[in-house]
Design a protein around this motif. Structure first.
Motif, PDB file in Angstrom:
ATOM      1  N   HIS A   1      76.815  59.437  58.524  1.00 22.21           N
ATOM      2  CA  HIS A   1      75.520  58.763  58.564  1.00 22.21           C
ATOM      3  C   HIS A   1      74.916  58.787  59.962  1.00 22.21           C
ATOM      4  CE1 HIS A   1      77.558  56.737  55.030  1.00 22.21           C
ATOM      5  NE2 HIS A   1      76.678  57.590  54.548  1.00 22.21           N
ATOM      6  N   ARG A   2      74.877  59.979  60.541  1.00 23.58           N
ATOM      7  CA  ARG A   2      74.274  60.174  61.856  1.00 23.58           C
ATOM      8  C   ARG A   2      74.051  61.669  62.063  1.00 23.58           C
ATOM      9  NH1 ARG A   2      79.893  58.722  64.585  1.00 23.58           N
ATOM     10  NH2 ARG A   2      80.814  60.795  64.650  1.00 23.58           N
ATOM     11  N   ALA A   3      73.267  61.989  63.075  1.00 21.12           N
ATOM     12  CA  ALA A   3      73.107  63.388  63.464  1.00 21.12           C
ATOM     13  C   ALA A   3      74.472  63.915  63.902  1.00 21.12           C
ATOM     14  CB  ALA A   3      72.099  63.507  64.593  1.00 21.12           C
ATOM     15  N   ASN A   4      74.727  65.178  63.635  1.00 16.74           N
ATOM     16  CA  ASN A   4      76.007  65.775  64.001  1.00 16.74           C
ATOM     17  C   ASN A   4      75.812  67.140  64.617  1.00 16.74           C
ATOM     18  OD1 ASN A   4      78.768  64.501  62.907  1.00 16.74           O
ATOM     19  ND2 ASN A   4      77.100  63.869  61.564  1.00 16.74           N
ATOM     20  N   SER A   5      76.680  67.471  65.549  1.00 17.43           N
ATOM     21  CA  SER A   5      76.790  68.838  66.046  1.00 17.43           C
ATOM     22  C   SER A   5      77.765  69.559  65.119  1.00 17.43           C
ATOM     23  CB  SER A   5      77.345  68.844  67.472  1.00 17.43           C
ATOM     24  OG  SER A   5      78.685  68.374  67.485  1.00 17.43           O
ATOM     25  N   MET A   6      77.850  70.861  65.259  1.00 20.84           N
ATOM     26  CA  MET A   6      78.823  71.586  64.450  1.00 20.84           C
ATOM     27  C   MET A   6      80.237  71.104  64.786  1.00 20.84           C
ATOM     28  SD  MET A   6      79.569  75.632  63.899  1.00 20.84           S
ATOM     29  CE  MET A   6      78.264  75.862  62.702  1.00 20.84           C
ATOM     30  N   LYS A   7      80.470  70.828  66.045  1.00 21.08           N
ATOM     31  CA  LYS A   7      81.795  70.364  66.464  1.00 21.08           C
ATOM     32  C   LYS A   7      82.161  69.049  65.766  1.00 21.08           C
ATOM     33  CE  LYS A   7      84.557  69.423  70.557  1.00 21.08           C
ATOM     34  NZ  LYS A   7      84.603  69.434  72.018  1.00 21.08           N
ATOM     35  N   SER A   8      81.252  68.078  65.765  1.00 17.95           N
ATOM     36  CA  SER A   8      81.559  66.802  65.110  1.00 17.95           C
ATOM     37  C   SER A   8      81.566  66.945  63.593  1.00 17.95           C
ATOM     38  CB  SER A   8      80.591  65.698  65.545  1.00 17.95           C
ATOM     39  OG  SER A   8      79.271  65.964  65.126  1.00 17.95           O
ATOM     40  N   ALA A   9      80.684  67.786  63.061  1.00 21.74           N
ATOM     41  CA  ALA A   9      80.656  68.010  61.609  1.00 21.74           C
ATOM     42  C   ALA A   9      81.970  68.617  61.135  1.00 21.74           C
ATOM     43  CB  ALA A   9      79.481  68.911  61.231  1.00 21.74           C
ATOM     44  N   PHE A  10      82.525  69.525  61.926  1.00 22.36           N
ATOM     45  CA  PHE A  10      83.806  70.126  61.581  1.00 22.36           C
ATOM     46  C   PHE A  10      84.910  69.076  61.629  1.00 22.36           C
ATOM     47  CE2 PHE A  10      87.636  72.580  62.117  1.00 22.36           C
ATOM     48  CZ  PHE A  10      87.432  73.675  61.301  1.00 22.36           C
ATOM     49  N   LYS A  11      84.933  68.300  62.698  1.00 24.40           N
ATOM     50  CA  LYS A  11      85.973  67.285  62.884  1.00 24.40           C
ATOM     51  C   LYS A  11      85.976  66.260  61.756  1.00 24.40           C
ATOM     52  CE  LYS A  11      87.575  63.800  66.158  1.00 24.40           C
ATOM     53  NZ  LYS A  11      87.398  63.237  67.518  1.00 24.40           N
ATOM     54  N   TYR A  12      84.787  65.824  61.337  1.00 27.63           N
ATOM     55  CA  TYR A  12      84.678  64.760  60.337  1.00 27.63           C
ATOM     56  C   TYR A  12      84.338  65.266  58.936  1.00 27.63           C
ATOM     57  CZ  TYR A  12      84.724  61.818  64.473  1.00 27.63           C
ATOM     58  OH  TYR A  12      85.083  61.210  65.652  1.00 27.63           O
ATOM     59  N   SER A  13      84.362  66.579  58.740  1.00 24.27           N
ATOM     60  CA  SER A  13      84.047  67.184  57.435  1.00 24.27           C
ATOM     61  C   SER A  13      82.738  66.641  56.864  1.00 24.27           C
ATOM     62  CB  SER A  13      85.192  66.952  56.443  1.00 24.27           C
ATOM     63  OG  SER A  13      86.331  67.653  56.863  1.00 24.27           O
ATOM     64  N   VAL A  14      81.684  66.789  57.655  1.00 27.57           N
ATOM     65  CA  VAL A  14      80.369  66.281  57.268  1.00 27.57           C
ATOM     66  C   VAL A  14      79.730  67.264  56.282  1.00 27.57           C
ATOM     67  CG1 VAL A  14      78.122  65.483  58.088  1.00 27.57           C
ATOM     68  CG2 VAL A  14      80.177  65.110  59.481  1.00 27.57           C
ATOM     69  N   VAL A  15      79.866  66.947  55.015  1.00 28.57           N
ATOM     70  CA  VAL A  15      79.445  67.843  53.939  1.00 28.57           C
ATOM     71  C   VAL A  15      77.971  68.206  54.051  1.00 28.57           C
ATOM     72  CG1 VAL A  15      79.211  68.081  51.433  1.00 28.57           C
ATOM     73  CG2 VAL A  15      81.264  67.045  52.404  1.00 28.57           C
ATOM     74  N   TRP A  16      77.100  67.225  54.297  1.00 26.34           N
ATOM     75  CA  TRP A  16      75.670  67.531  54.329  1.00 26.34           C
ATOM     76  C   TRP A  16      75.328  68.524  55.436  1.00 26.34           C
ATOM     77  CZ3 TRP A  16      73.061  66.846  58.760  1.00 26.34           C
ATOM     78  CH2 TRP A  16      73.484  65.882  59.651  1.00 26.34           C
ATOM     79  N   TYR A  17      76.045  68.486  56.558  1.00 24.63           N
ATOM     80  CA  TYR A  17      75.797  69.429  57.655  1.00 24.63           C
ATOM     81  C   TYR A  17      76.056  70.854  57.167  1.00 24.63           C
ATOM     82  CZ  TYR A  17      75.856  71.391  62.388  1.00 24.63           C
ATOM     83  OH  TYR A  17      75.580  72.121  63.528  1.00 24.63           O
ATOM     84  N   TYR A  18      77.179  71.034  56.498  1.00 21.81           N
ATOM     85  CA  TYR A  18      77.519  72.373  56.028  1.00 21.81           C
ATOM     86  C   TYR A  18      76.631  72.837  54.880  1.00 21.81           C
ATOM     87  CZ  TYR A  18      81.051  72.758  59.452  1.00 21.81           C
ATOM     88  OH  TYR A  18      81.667  72.869  60.665  1.00 21.81           O
ATOM     89  N   GLN A  19      76.145  71.929  54.089  1.00 19.37           N
ATOM     90  CA  GLN A  19      75.165  72.289  53.065  1.00 19.37           C
ATOM     91  C   GLN A  19      73.891  72.795  53.731  1.00 19.37           C
ATOM     92  OE1 GLN A  19      75.066  68.543  50.960  1.00 19.37           O
ATOM     93  NE2 GLN A  19      76.480  69.276  49.379  1.00 19.37           N
ATOM     94  N   GLU A  20      73.487  72.143  54.795  1.00 17.45           N
ATOM     95  CA  GLU A  20      72.289  72.576  55.521  1.00 17.45           C
ATOM     96  C   GLU A  20      72.512  73.923  56.203  1.00 17.45           C
ATOM     97  OE1 GLU A  20      68.460  72.830  56.882  1.00 17.45           O
ATOM     98  OE2 GLU A  20      69.289  71.540  55.307  1.00 17.45           O
ATOM     99  N   VAL A  21      73.678  74.122  56.782  1.00 23.72           N
ATOM    100  CA  VAL A  21      73.990  75.423  57.386  1.00 23.72           C
ATOM    101  C   VAL A  21      73.880  76.517  56.321  1.00 23.72           C
ATOM    102  CG1 VAL A  21      75.804  76.845  58.437  1.00 23.72           C
ATOM    103  CG2 VAL A  21      75.424  74.506  59.244  1.00 23.72           C
ATOM    104  N   ALA A  22      74.465  76.284  55.156  1.00 24.29           N
ATOM    105  CA  ALA A  22      74.407  77.279  54.074  1.00 24.29           C
ATOM    106  C   ALA A  22      72.963  77.548  53.655  1.00 24.29           C
ATOM    107  CB  ALA A  22      75.232  76.803  52.878  1.00 24.29           C
ATOM    108  N   ARG A  23      72.139  76.502  53.556  1.00 22.71           N
ATOM    109  CA  ARG A  23      70.718  76.712  53.213  1.00 22.71           C
ATOM    110  C   ARG A  23      70.032  77.568  54.262  1.00 22.71           C
ATOM    111  NH1 ARG A  23      71.150  71.584  50.760  1.00 22.71           N
ATOM    112  NH2 ARG A  23      70.894  70.412  52.687  1.00 22.71           N
TER     113      ARG A  23
END
Length: 78
Positions: free
Chosen positions: A37-59
């Motif tokens: 529930h916050r902005a994430n960098s790829m580094k933090s998204a990877f560490k915390y498995s931030v699903v929405w970040y990776y969905q956005e990357v895929a889009r």
């Protein structure tokens, strides 16, 4: 997990310039896990498995380009 492949596709395609690249949070509540529930960098998204970040990357990579990456690397069942 797919986040490893997704990270590489995002970086290789240039849609994510580096692991410090931040994607703003879209304010959608997804469970109770605070790092989601916050902005994430790829580094933090990877560490915390931030699903929405990776969905956005895929889009951003796009369906056709992602299919090419999957096929080129014989990833999963493509």
């Amino acid at each position: 997990t797919f986040k490893i492949f997704n990270s590489l596709a995002g970086l290789d395609s240039g849609v994510i310039p580096d692991t410090s690249y931040v994607i703003p949070w879209d304010s959608v509540q997804r469970g109770k896990y605070a790092p989601w529930h916050r902005a994430n960098s790829m580094k933090s998204a990877f560490k915390y498995s931030v699903v929405w970040y990776y969905q956005e990357v895929a889009r951003r990579v796009g369906e056709q380009r992602m299919k090419k990456y999957l096929s080129r690397n014989n990833y999963g069942n493509e």
